[in-house]
Motif scaffolding. Structure first.
Motif, PDB file in Angstrom:
ATOM      1  N   ASN A  48       0.863  -1.195   0.000  1.00 20.16           N
ATOM      2  CA  ASN A  48       0.000   0.000   0.000  1.00 20.16           C
ATOM      3  C   ASN A  48       0.895   1.239   0.000  1.00 20.16           C
ATOM      4  OD1 ASN A  48      -2.256   1.614  -0.080  1.00 20.16           O
ATOM      5  ND2 ASN A  48      -2.754   1.375   2.091  1.00 20.16           N
ATOM      6  N   ALA A  49       1.731   1.322  -1.008  1.00 24.87           N
ATOM      7  CA  ALA A  49       2.784   2.336  -1.067  1.00 24.87           C
ATOM      8  C   ALA A  49       2.260   3.762  -1.073  1.00 24.87           C
ATOM      9  CB  ALA A  49       3.650   2.103  -2.311  1.00 24.87           C
ATOM     10  N   SER A  50       1.083   3.992  -1.618  1.00 23.79           N
ATOM     11  CA  SER A  50       0.554   5.352  -1.664  1.00 23.79           C
ATOM     12  C   SER A  50       0.394   5.927  -0.261  1.00 23.79           C
ATOM     13  CB  SER A  50      -0.782   5.383  -2.413  1.00 23.79           C
ATOM     14  OG  SER A  50      -1.725   4.533  -1.793  1.00 23.79           O
ATOM     15  N   PHE A  51       0.071   5.088   0.700  1.00 17.56           N
ATOM     16  CA  PHE A  51      -0.081   5.541   2.086  1.00 17.56           C
ATOM     17  C   PHE A  51       1.276   5.941   2.661  1.00 17.56           C
ATOM     18  CE2 PHE A  51      -0.057   4.731   6.658  1.00 17.56           C
ATOM     19  CZ  PHE A  51      -1.145   5.468   7.078  1.00 17.56           C
ATOM     20  N   ASP A  52       2.248   5.043   2.587  1.00 13.12           N
ATOM     21  CA  ASP A  52       3.569   5.313   3.161  1.00 13.12           C
ATOM     22  C   ASP A  52       4.211   6.534   2.509  1.00 13.12           C
ATOM     23  OD1 ASP A  52       4.248   2.668   4.869  1.00 13.12           O
ATOM     24  OD2 ASP A  52       3.146   2.125   3.077  1.00 13.12           O
ATOM     25  N   ARG A  53       4.109   6.625   1.183  1.00 19.15           N
ATOM     26  CA  ARG A  53       4.747   7.729   0.474  1.00 19.15           C
ATOM     27  C   ARG A  53       4.121   9.062   0.844  1.00 19.15           C
ATOM     28  NH1 ARG A  53       4.925   8.298  -6.060  1.00 19.15           N
ATOM     29  NH2 ARG A  53       2.671   8.393  -5.695  1.00 19.15           N
ATOM     30  N   SER A  54       2.809   9.109   0.963  1.00 15.12           N
ATOM     31  CA  SER A  54       2.141  10.372   1.248  1.00 15.12           C
ATOM     32  C   SER A  54       2.564  10.941   2.601  1.00 15.12           C
ATOM     33  CB  SER A  54       0.622  10.191   1.196  1.00 15.12           C
ATOM     34  OG  SER A  54       0.173   9.322   2.220  1.00 15.12           O
ATOM     35  N   PHE A  55       2.859  10.062   3.556  1.00 14.51           N
ATOM     36  CA  PHE A  55       3.313  10.534   4.863  1.00 14.51           C
ATOM     37  C   PHE A  55       4.799  10.872   4.860  1.00 14.51           C
ATOM     38  CE2 PHE A  55      -0.704   8.908   6.352  1.00 14.51           C
ATOM     39  CZ  PHE A  55      -0.996   9.731   7.434  1.00 14.51           C
ATOM     40  N   LEU A  56       5.609  10.022   4.257  1.00 12.57           N
ATOM     41  CA  LEU A  56       7.047  10.282   4.244  1.00 12.57           C
ATOM     42  C   LEU A  56       7.391  11.545   3.467  1.00 12.57           C
ATOM     43  CD1 LEU A  56       8.460   6.664   3.792  1.00 12.57           C
ATOM     44  CD2 LEU A  56       8.718   8.158   5.793  1.00 12.57           C
ATOM     45  N   TYR A  57       6.608  11.847   2.443  1.00  6.76           N
ATOM     46  CA  TYR A  57       6.878  13.031   1.629  1.00  6.76           C
ATOM     47  C   TYR A  57       6.879  14.304   2.471  1.00  6.76           C
ATOM     48  CZ  TYR A  57       6.198  16.767  -1.766  1.00  6.76           C
ATOM     49  OH  TYR A  57       6.327  17.927  -2.492  1.00  6.76           O
ATOM     50  N   HIS A  58       6.000  14.373   3.457  1.00  7.31           N
ATOM     51  CA  HIS A  58       5.900  15.583   4.275  1.00  7.31           C
ATOM     52  C   HIS A  58       7.094  15.733   5.215  1.00  7.31           C
ATOM     53  CE1 HIS A  58       1.909  16.912   3.014  1.00  7.31           C
ATOM     54  NE2 HIS A  58       1.618  15.631   2.902  1.00  7.31           N
ATOM     55  N   LEU A  59       7.823  14.653   5.445  1.00  5.18           N
ATOM     56  CA  LEU A  59       9.048  14.735   6.239  1.00  5.18           C
ATOM     57  C   LEU A  59      10.289  14.810   5.358  1.00  5.18           C
ATOM     58  CD1 LEU A  59       8.256  12.031   8.958  1.00  5.18           C
ATOM     59  CD2 LEU A  59       8.321  14.506   9.298  1.00  5.18           C
ATOM     60  N   TYR A  60      10.284  14.040   4.287  1.00  8.28           N
ATOM     61  CA  TYR A  60      11.442  13.935   3.393  1.00  8.28           C
ATOM     62  C   TYR A  60      10.978  14.015   1.943  1.00  8.28           C
ATOM     63  CZ  TYR A  60      12.897  11.859   7.805  1.00  8.28           C
ATOM     64  OH  TYR A  60      13.121  11.623   9.146  1.00  8.28           O
ATOM     65  N   PRO A  61      10.764  15.219   1.423  1.00  6.63           N
ATOM     66  CA  PRO A  61      10.284  15.356   0.036  1.00  6.63           C
ATOM     67  C   PRO A  61      11.225  14.739  -0.994  1.00  6.63           C
ATOM     68  CG  PRO A  61      10.903  17.490   0.982  1.00  6.63           C
ATOM     69  CD  PRO A  61      10.884  16.513   2.101  1.00  6.63           C
ATOM     70  N   GLU A  62      12.488  14.517  -0.602  1.00  9.74           N
ATOM     71  CA  GLU A  62      13.451  13.897  -1.514  1.00  9.74           C
ATOM     72  C   GLU A  62      13.021  12.492  -1.927  1.00  9.74           C
ATOM     73  OE1 GLU A  62      15.630  16.692   1.279  1.00  9.74           O
ATOM     74  OE2 GLU A  62      14.116  15.104   1.468  1.00  9.74           O
ATOM     75  N   ILE A  63      12.162  11.874  -1.120  1.00 14.21           N
ATOM     76  CA  ILE A  63      11.754  10.499  -1.410  1.00 14.21           C
ATOM     77  C   ILE A  63      10.895  10.430  -2.670  1.00 14.21           C
ATOM     78  CG2 ILE A  63       9.559  10.316  -0.148  1.00 14.21           C
ATOM     79  CD1 ILE A  63      11.031   7.736   1.141  1.00 14.21           C
ATOM     80  N   ASN A  64      10.388  11.564  -3.101  1.00 14.83           N
ATOM     81  CA  ASN A  64       9.580  11.616  -4.319  1.00 14.83           C
ATOM     82  C   ASN A  64      10.424  11.411  -5.573  1.00 14.83           C
ATOM     83  OD1 ASN A  64       6.913  11.769  -5.156  1.00 14.83           O
ATOM     84  ND2 ASN A  64       6.971  13.958  -5.543  1.00 14.83           N
ATOM     85  N   ASP A  65      11.740  11.523  -5.436  1.00 20.03           N
ATOM     86  CA  ASP A  65      12.635  11.342  -6.583  1.00 20.03           C
ATOM     87  C   ASP A  65      12.932   9.875  -6.872  1.00 20.03           C
ATOM     88  OD1 ASP A  65      12.844  14.113  -6.884  1.00 20.03           O
ATOM     89  OD2 ASP A  65      14.555  14.238  -5.523  1.00 20.03           O
ATOM     90  N   LEU A  66      12.593   8.991  -5.936  1.00 20.84           N
ATOM     91  CA  LEU A  66      12.848   7.569  -6.123  1.00 20.84           C
ATOM     92  C   LEU A  66      11.704   6.922  -6.902  1.00 20.84           C
ATOM     93  CD1 LEU A  66      14.856   8.362  -3.875  1.00 20.84           C
ATOM     94  CD2 LEU A  66      14.461   6.130  -2.846  1.00 20.84           C
ATOM     95  N   LEU A  67      11.979   5.753  -7.451  1.00 19.16           N
ATOM     96  CA  LEU A  67      10.959   4.983  -8.165  1.00 19.16           C
ATOM     97  C   LEU A  67      10.172   4.161  -7.148  1.00 19.16           C
ATOM     98  CD1 LEU A  67      13.148   3.685 -11.139  1.00 19.16           C
ATOM     99  CD2 LEU A  67      11.659   5.691 -11.102  1.00 19.16           C
ATOM    100  N   TRP A  68       8.884   4.452  -7.050  1.00 22.99           N
ATOM    101  CA  TRP A  68       8.039   3.778  -6.065  1.00 22.99           C
ATOM    102  C   TRP A  68       7.253   2.634  -6.714  1.00 22.99           C
ATOM    103  CZ3 TRP A  68       6.828   4.447  -0.811  1.00 22.99           C
ATOM    104  CH2 TRP A  68       7.579   5.441  -0.163  1.00 22.99           C
TER     105      TRP A  68
END
Length: 200
Positions: free
Chosen positions: A101-121
């Motif tokens: 359920n990656a959309s959940f984890d990514r949406s929360f981590l993005y607000h702490l570490y926006p750099e994570i949006n540059d990775l391939l999910w």
């Protein structure tokens, strides 16, 4: 080797379901090296898990309800903070991210570490046709039970990603590793957080 890629398997526990309002209180990361062509995990490079006390009033107020899911007593997170430098280094050193359920984890981590949006999910829940393979649903515990990996889920982040890694090392009915099937699908589109607008 050009065939090797560094990826992260991640999971978060939160104070609720609303990214940007609720907060992450636990994050776990497994950094792996895997073969792109076969999906074989050849090495576990590093594993880290961190706890964090929520900051906002709303997140603190919601904690008692979230506790019913993750079971982490407030005393365990009180006074704790994530090691931002360590987490950012693991993000920087990786190319891809896997989560159930990656959309959940990514949406929360993005607000702490926006750099994570540059990775391939990649989402391990949606990138495999679990129901077509005979499973009643795509919940992690259902899949762990079906593969005789575990019959209990603690809902602690490190436990969940350790079990998920074991699942990704199993073969699908076609005889291919589940991780290979996951990465054969296109990665997710970049996360775009909702922007709240207020009219006077």
């Amino acid at each position: 080797s050009e065939n090797l890629e560094i990826g992260l398997i991640v999971d978060v526990e939160t104070t609720g379901l609303r990214p940007g309002v609720d907060e992450v209180i636990e994050v776990a990361l497994l950094q792996i090296a895997y073969e792109r062509n076969s999906g074989k995990i050849v090495d576990i490079i590093e594993e880290s898990t961190f706890l964090r006390e929520p900051i906002s009033y709303t997140a603190k107020r919601n904690y008692s309800n979230a506790y019913k899911v993750h079971g982490i007593p407030y005393g365990m997170v009180e006074g704790k903070a994530f090691d931002d430098a360590k987490i950012l280094q693991m993000i920087t050193d990786s190319k891809s991210v896997f989560a159930h359920n990656a959309s959940f984890d990514r949406s929360f981590l993005y607000h702490l570490y926006p750099e994570i949006n540059d990775l391939l999910w990649y989402c391990t829940m949606r990138n495999v046709p679990w129901k077509s393979y005979g499973f009643t649903n795509s919940k992690l515990l259902t899949l762990l039970e079906g593969h005789k990996i575990s019959f209990h889920q603690t809902h602690r982040a490190l436990d969940d990603i350790t079990m998920l890694m074991k699942l990704l090392r199993k073969n699908n009915p076609k005889g291919e590793l589940y991780l290979k099937e996951v990465i054969e699908k296109k990665p997710m589109k970049k996360y775009e957080p909702r922007i709240s607008t207020f009219s006077m």
